[in-house]
Design an enzyme around this catalytic site. Structure first.
Site, PDB file in Angstrom:
ATOM      1  N   GLU A 213      -0.507   3.123   7.916  1.00 17.98           N
ATOM      2  CA  GLU A 213       0.524   2.146   7.569  1.00 17.98           C
ATOM      3  C   GLU A 213       1.575   2.915   6.793  1.00 17.98           C
ATOM      4  OE1 GLU A 213       2.791  -0.072   5.840  1.00 17.98           O
ATOM      5  OE2 GLU A 213       1.201  -0.936   4.604  1.00 17.98           O
ATOM      6  N   CYS A 247       6.439  -1.150   0.676  1.00 17.51           N
ATOM      7  CA  CYS A 247       6.733  -0.743   2.055  1.00 17.51           C
ATOM      8  C   CYS A 247       7.584  -1.799   2.731  1.00 17.51           C
ATOM      9  CB  CYS A 247       5.467  -0.596   2.892  1.00 17.51           C
ATOM     10  SG  CYS A 247       4.138   0.195   2.060  1.00 17.51           S
TER      11      CYS A 247
END
Ligand code: ADP
Length: 602
Positions: A213, A247
């Site tokens: 990720e 993120c």
């Protein structure tokens, strides 16, 4: 080696001392590491007990989140909430897992969610019955160490969960290059993910999965029908909460030209109200960035924008340590943003009403695909966005951060990650052992590069329609839909025509378009690994041959630039041919400029 950790806001506050693991410790840990043999029911019970213990110790974790990671108190609360949500979610999922675990999983975590992402990865590995080697980020090992203590206290055996703090390039590298590791869960930068993928390809079994990720160039579009107050509230949260160190955070805001002046006036006014200071102070909205290296990088970046006259708004600095005042910079397009700026810096572009399709194309062209937000009251426009954006998590008429486990499974595609989504239905399965179909058939002749590339280029474009859409639970007033799509173009490498055809069937049934590369005609024979490094325009390969050939293909894939592409070696593993996208809508968003609806272009 002992390393002392200090508070990013206040260097005189010593948070603690951590003893770093050495490469010899990594070896020793892997020698004793074992899968967690307890029944799924027992694992789930112990994990739930750990979640309760962690929740009970909230004071400790809030303090560590603030002092070690510089998190504001509201962020520290969400951090703990998400961490225990992950544990309970995966514990529950474990009860319906039918496959055996992969073996030993490495979890390599970032500093920005030092409890939630850290424990999310670990609890998934454990819930599936794996042994786990946990490596926290250099900046935040203490909160991780405390969490591991409680996991052990709850009953997770020591040889099923080991903690190895240390530097990424030393300890992270030693872990990810050890053949005793059967799979890796990683969250961090795109560059590190690529590096780990290459190390794994060389050293681990070619069947070992990497769940990565990574970052994003996350955009939000605000059109003229949005309600300014709502948009501003959500821009502020998306761009500046956690000092932009998520993120998912908003990096580039596209505002429709017609409302830009008015919206920006309101946005800049709202920014003036942001309090930035000590994260431990309850009134603080924006705390420090994680360390001096990060702070210096952002300062230089903003300085360069000043020199180009592109600073639209910057709050005054308060002289605090590692404080970057929230800043807005002018850009023409997302195409001008080379890199993810992981801090409180928002980029702003305007667009003309009739150019929205171009904006969407530009966003897709970056190759990143993590989060996206839109504020609009035009249903067709939202549909157009949902249908065409290649992004893992889309948020409509709300902010684009703070994905909730089980409601908003999180993760991107392309350069933003490999899937499956964290906190979603596919994650545990990836950490279990699929049925392999290893046939020791020789590769045979290699087809000509140009013949294969031509055949790929003339493959039918895969369908853009979802194969399946499920409603996920969430609060009243919010719609949460998770859809699966085919991954794209799949190269089926057999070995041999019979197997390649079978693979092509699997891929097509999963919504992909497939090329059986051992077909008769032009592409007669396998692809050579060295050609595979140069081929373009495909999304995954399937190969069921021997270990040595599989490794050669795995390494060839890893050597490529761009997104991390999987080598699928299992049989009947439909979810590996698929990607997941999530759309979250605030269905109560009302108001907005309805006068403009009639005049809208699409
Ligand atoms: P960030 O830029 O957010 O600090 P990184 O990708 O550098 O992200 O770090 C994420 C995690 O990856 C951290 O735990 C870090 O220690 C680890 N890491 C960094 N470099 C490597 C490497 N070469 N091999 C394995 N792990 C690494």
């Amino acid at each position: 080696e002992k390393v002392s950790l200090t508070n990013p806001y206040d260097p005189s506050d010593s948070v603690g001392i951590i003893t770093q693991a050495s490469p010899a410790d990594v070896k020793a840990a892997l020698t004793v590491a074992r899968p967690w043999k307890a029944s799924a029911k027992r694992r789930a019970a112990i994990l739930n007990k750990a979640a309760n213990l962690i929740e009970k110790n909230y004071g400790l974790f809030f303090a560590l989140a603030a002092r070690e990671a510089g998190k504001s108190l509201p962020d520290a609360i969400s951090e703990l909430r998400e961490a225990v949500d992950f544990i309970r979610f995966y514990a529950n999922e474990a009860l319906s897992i039918k496959r055996p675990p992969l073996g030993i999983i490495a979890c390599i975590s970032p500093w920005n969610f030092p409890l939630a992402i850290f424990l999310g990865q670990i609890s998934a590995g454990l819930a599936a019955g794996n042994g786990v080697i946990a490596k926290p980020a250099e900046q935040t090992p203490i909160i991780g160490a405390k969490a591991i203590e409680l996991m052990h206290q709850a009953g997770v055996p020591c040889n099923a969960l080991q903690f190895l703090p240390g530097a990424g390039p030393i300890i992270g590298a030693a872990i990810s290059s050890d053949p005793a590791i059967d799979g890796i869960c990683f969250t961090g930068s795109t560059a590190t993910a690529r590096h780990i993928n290459r190390t794994m390809a060389q050293n681990l079994s070619p069947h070992a999965p990497l769940i990565a990720e990574t970052g994003g160039l996350n955009a939000m579009i605000v059109d003229s029908t949005a309600l300014h107050e709502q948009a501003v509230r959500d821009i502020l949260a998306s761009a500046f909460q956690s000092a932009g160190q998520r993120c998912s955070a908003l990096r580039i805001l596209y505002v429709q030209e017609d409302i830009a002046e008015e919206l920006c006036t309101m946005l800049y006014g709202a920014m003036d109200e942001l309090a930035y200071g000590d994260p431990w102070d309850i009134t603080t909205d924006v705390g420090p960035v994680i360390d001096q290296t990060a702070a210096r990088h952002f300062k230089d970046y903003i300085e360069a924008a000043h020199a180009e006259n592109r600073v639209l708004k910057q709050l005054p600095g308060n002289g605090g340590n590692n404080h970057i005042p929230p800043t807005v910079l002018k850009v023409n397009s997302i195409a001008n943003m080379g890199q993810e700026i992981f801090g409180p810096v928002l980029h702003l572009a305007t667009f003309k009403a009739d150019k929205i399709k171009q904006v969407i194309e530009d966003i897709n062209a970056t190759g990143f695909g993590l989060t996206f937000g839109v504020h609009s009251r035009i249903d067709d426009r939202i549909q157009l966005i949902v249908d065409t954006l290649k992004v893992g998590n889309i948020y409509v008429n709300r902010n684009q951060i703070g994905a909730v486990v089980g409601s908003q499974p999180f993760g991107g595609e392309g350069l933003s990650g490999t899937g499956p989504k964290a906190g979603g239905p596919g994650y545990l399965l990836r950490l279990t052992k699929p049925e392999a179909s290893i046939k020791d058939t020789p590769l045979g002749n290699f087809a000509k590069f140009s013949a294969v590339q031509d055949a790929i280029n003339s493959m039918p474009e895969p369908s853009q329609l979802p194969l399946q859409t499920n409603n996920l639970p969430g609060p009243t007033g919010e719609s949460n839909q998770l859809s699966t799509f085919g991954k794209g173009k799949i190269l089926c490498l057999g070995p041999g025509k019979k197997m390649a055809d079978k693979q092509a069937n699997e891929a097509c049934s999963a919504g992909c378009s497939a090329l059986s590369v051992c077909m008769d005609g032009d592409v007669n024979g396998a692809i050579s690994p060295s050609d595979l490094t140069k081929l373009t325009n495909f999304d995954a390969i399937v190969f069921w041959g021997n270990e040595q050939d599989a490794r050669a293909y795995r390494m060839a894939l890893a050597a490529r630039e761009g997104a991390i592409l999987p080598l699928i070696t299992s049989i009947g593993d439909i979810e590996k041919y698929q990607i997941e996208r999530h759309v979250c809508i605030d269905t109560t968003a009302s108001g907005g400029n309805a006068e403009l609806l009639a005049a809208s272009d699409n």
